[in-house]
Design a protein around this motif. Structure first.
Motif: not given
Length: 86
Positions: A26-29, A35-38
């Protein structure tokens, strides 16, 4: 998304992973404005290009199984181990 943007994003993710300072997904996204999905889409793409990536709970960071980097954001290059004569 243009191909050069994909290469640029892979290069950014690669840099973060090599520094072992990605933080949680989550932090990196959030830092990469995606998004986390991406993020996982890109990590999967990087895996298909040859890198073995996993998340370390101890480091709170993604890391490579073997040392290496992405050249030009598209080609995985693994560092060769140099054997020192005894």
């Amino acid at each position: 998304m243009p191909q050069h943007e994909v290469h640029k994003t892979i290069a950014l993710i690669d840099k973060e992973i090599r520094r072992q300072e990605t933080g949680s997904p989550i932090e990196m996204a959030g830092r990469l404005c995606m998004s986390v999905r991406m993020l996982y889409f890109y990590l999967d793409m990087m895996t298909h290009l040859g890198a073995i990536i996993h998340f370390s709970k101890e480091l709170n960071s993604f890391e490579y199984e073997f040392e290496g980097y992405f050249k030009d954001g598209i080609r995985w290059v693994e560092y060769e181990k140099i054997e020192v004569p005894k």
